[in-house]
Structures are given as C-alpha cells and as structure tokens.
Motif scaffolding. Structure first.
Motif, PDB file in Angstrom:
ATOM      1  N   GLN A   1       0.844  -1.193   0.000  1.00  0.00           N
ATOM      2  CA  GLN A   1       0.000   0.000   0.000  1.00  0.00           C
ATOM      3  C   GLN A   1       0.878   1.241   0.000  1.00  0.00           C
ATOM      4  N   LYS A   2       0.268   2.365  -0.372  1.00  0.00           N
ATOM      5  CA  LYS A   2       0.965   3.649  -0.299  1.00  0.00           C
ATOM      6  C   LYS A   2       0.097   4.623   0.483  1.00  0.00           C
TER       7      LYS A   2
ATOM      8  N   ILE B   1       8.266   3.101  -0.891  1.00  0.00           N
ATOM      9  CA  ILE B   1       9.431   3.252  -0.014  1.00  0.00           C
ATOM     10  C   ILE B   1       9.245   4.432   0.937  1.00  0.00           C
ATOM     11  N   GLU B   2       8.812   5.568   0.416  1.00  0.00           N
ATOM     12  CA  GLU B   2       8.608   6.742   1.283  1.00  0.00           C
ATOM     13  C   GLU B   2       7.466   6.511   2.264  1.00  0.00           C
TER      14      GLU B   2
ATOM     15  N   LEU C   1       1.163  -3.506  -9.333  1.00  0.00           N
ATOM     16  CA  LEU C   1       2.139  -3.098  -8.321  1.00  0.00           C
ATOM     17  C   LEU C   1       2.153  -1.584  -8.178  1.00  0.00           C
ATOM     18  N   PRO C   2       2.149  -1.093  -6.938  1.00  0.00           N
ATOM     19  CA  PRO C   2       2.329   0.348  -6.778  1.00  0.00           C
ATOM     20  C   PRO C   2       3.788   0.697  -7.055  1.00  0.00           C
ATOM     21  N   SER C   3       4.003   1.907  -7.509  1.00  0.00           N
ATOM     22  CA  SER C   3       5.389   2.295  -7.798  1.00  0.00           C
ATOM     23  C   SER C   3       6.175   2.382  -6.497  1.00  0.00           C
ATOM     24  N   LEU C   4       7.451   2.014  -6.590  1.00  0.00           N
ATOM     25  CA  LEU C   4       8.302   2.093  -5.404  1.00  0.00           C
ATOM     26  C   LEU C   4       8.530   3.538  -5.010  1.00  0.00           C
ATOM     27  N   THR C   5       8.733   4.384  -5.998  1.00  0.00           N
ATOM     28  CA  THR C   5       8.888   5.824  -5.756  1.00  0.00           C
ATOM     29  C   THR C   5       8.096   6.558  -6.821  1.00  0.00           C
ATOM     30  N   ASP C   6       7.432   7.611  -6.417  1.00  0.00           N
ATOM     31  CA  ASP C   6       6.707   8.431  -7.389  1.00  0.00           C
ATOM     32  C   ASP C   6       7.499   9.688  -7.706  1.00  0.00           C
TER      33      ASP C   6
ATOM     34  N   ASP D   1      17.304  -6.125  -4.706  1.00  0.00           N
ATOM     35  CA  ASP D   1      16.676  -6.031  -6.017  1.00  0.00           C
ATOM     36  C   ASP D   1      16.256  -4.578  -6.210  1.00  0.00           C
ATOM     37  N   THR D   2      16.790  -3.919  -7.209  1.00  0.00           N
ATOM     38  CA  THR D   2      16.488  -2.507  -7.444  1.00  0.00           C
ATOM     39  C   THR D   2      15.607  -2.300  -8.668  1.00  0.00           C
ATOM     40  N   SER D   3      15.047  -3.387  -9.201  1.00  0.00           N
ATOM     41  CA  SER D   3      14.204  -3.250 -10.388  1.00  0.00           C
ATOM     42  C   SER D   3      12.863  -2.630 -10.012  1.00  0.00           C
ATOM     43  N   ALA D   4      12.099  -2.222 -11.017  1.00  0.00           N
ATOM     44  CA  ALA D   4      10.793  -1.603 -10.791  1.00  0.00           C
ATOM     45  C   ALA D   4       9.783  -2.589 -10.214  1.00  0.00           C
ATOM     46  N   THR D   5      10.043  -3.891 -10.352  1.00  0.00           N
ATOM     47  CA  THR D   5       9.124  -4.906  -9.828  1.00  0.00           C
ATOM     48  C   THR D   5       9.672  -5.565  -8.566  1.00  0.00           C
TER      49      THR D   5
END
Length: 185
Positions: A70-71, A85-86, A179-184, A127-131
């Motif tokens: 969730q974000k 992440i934030e 998937l929600p984005s890791l960073t927007d 793992d630093t990929s978008a997924t």
C-alpha cells in the motif's frame, strides 16, 4: 548534680560522637561517586534498552505496512505523491516515538532503509528493479547508523552504543490493481 567522674564520662562520649560523625561524613563522601555512577549507569542502560526496543518496534511496523504493497496518500514538499518506499519510511519514523524526528528533513529519517530481495536470485544483493515489490519477494526495513542521545550526558564514554534495528518479511501476493510504484519521484 553530676560527680566529677560522671562529667568526665559525659565529655568523653561527646568527643567520641563528634569523631564518629566526621568519620561517617568522610565514608559517605568516598562512597557517593560510586553510588551515583552505579545509579546513572542503571538509568542509562534502561534508556538504551528502551530506545533499541522502540526502534525495533518501528521497523517491524514499517515492514508490516510494506508487505501489503500500500501507499500513503501523502505528498512531499514538492507536491509529488509518496511511493511505497517513502510510505514505509514515514510509518517507521512516526512509530519511533520521536527518536527519528517527525519530518523528512530530520537526520533520523535518513537512517531508515527499505530494501527488496528476490529469493529466487539473491538474498544478499538488493533487487532494485521496478518490480522489486512483487508478491513473494522479501522486504527488509532497517534503521542503521542511528546515534541518539544518552539519558545522562557523561555516559557516552561508558556506553558508546549505536543501536541498529532490522525486520524482514515476505511480501503478499501482487494486488489485482497492479504493483504500486516504489517511488513516485
């Protein structure tokens, strides 16, 4: 009326009492620093344990939030939405009872780390990929390099402790919405 013998006896007892009072004062003066050092050491040790347990609770809460993918619906100072992440970092900071500050500009905020690992490839390299936050992967939330204040000002020389806290868990299945984005950012 006291006899001469009784007067001498009373005078001797008075002198002896005064000498014992001085001896007690000197013994107390010698024992007081050790007593205070022990007392402050116990208080400071309790404070360090409390701080460490609080940070461990905060990263566990951040990890619990992160596994749900969730974000938060918050925006940063630039007007951009928080990514996963934030959002996790925000949860950790606000669960740490003020030890990590209350704003993203506080120094404690930079000690919060969120990493993702793919168990099929490597559990040692993030793992630093978008997924990276897909279902089945591992999320690790940690507070590293935190240096807080001691309860007693002169105790850091005796207790140079910088507690690190870490928690990891398996991310739940990928949500149907994607998937929600890791960073927007």
């Amino acid at each position: 009326m006291l006899t001469e013998n009784e007067r001498m006896h009373t005078a001797l007892i008075g002198r002896k009492r005064r000498r014992l009072g001085g001896q007690t004062l000197i013994e107390f003066t010698l024992a007081l620093p050790l007593l205070l050092l022990t007392l402050f050491g116990v208080l400071n040790t309790g404070w360090l344990i409390y701080r460490t347990v609080t940070l461990q609770f905060a990263v566990r809460e951040g990890c619990r939030y992160g596994i749900t993918n969730q974000k938060l619906s918050l925006k940063d100072s630039g007007g951009k939405n928080y990514g996963l992440i934030e959002s996790v970092r925000y949860i950790v900071q606000h669960s740490a009872m003020g030890f990590l500050g209350s704003k993203t500009t506080d120094a404690g905020y930079n000690t919060i780390h969120v990493r993702f690992y793919n168990p099929t490839s490597s559990l040692t390299t993030p793992d630093t990929s978008a997924t990276a936050n897909q279902g089945g992967n591992i999320i690790e939330v940690s507070v590293e390099g935190f240096t807080g204040t001691n309860l007693v000002a002169f105790m850091p020389a005796f207790f140079p402790v910088s507690p690190d806290a870490r928690s990891a868990d398996r991310i739940e299945g990928t949500p149907l919405t994607g998937l929600p984005s890791l960073t927007d950012y």
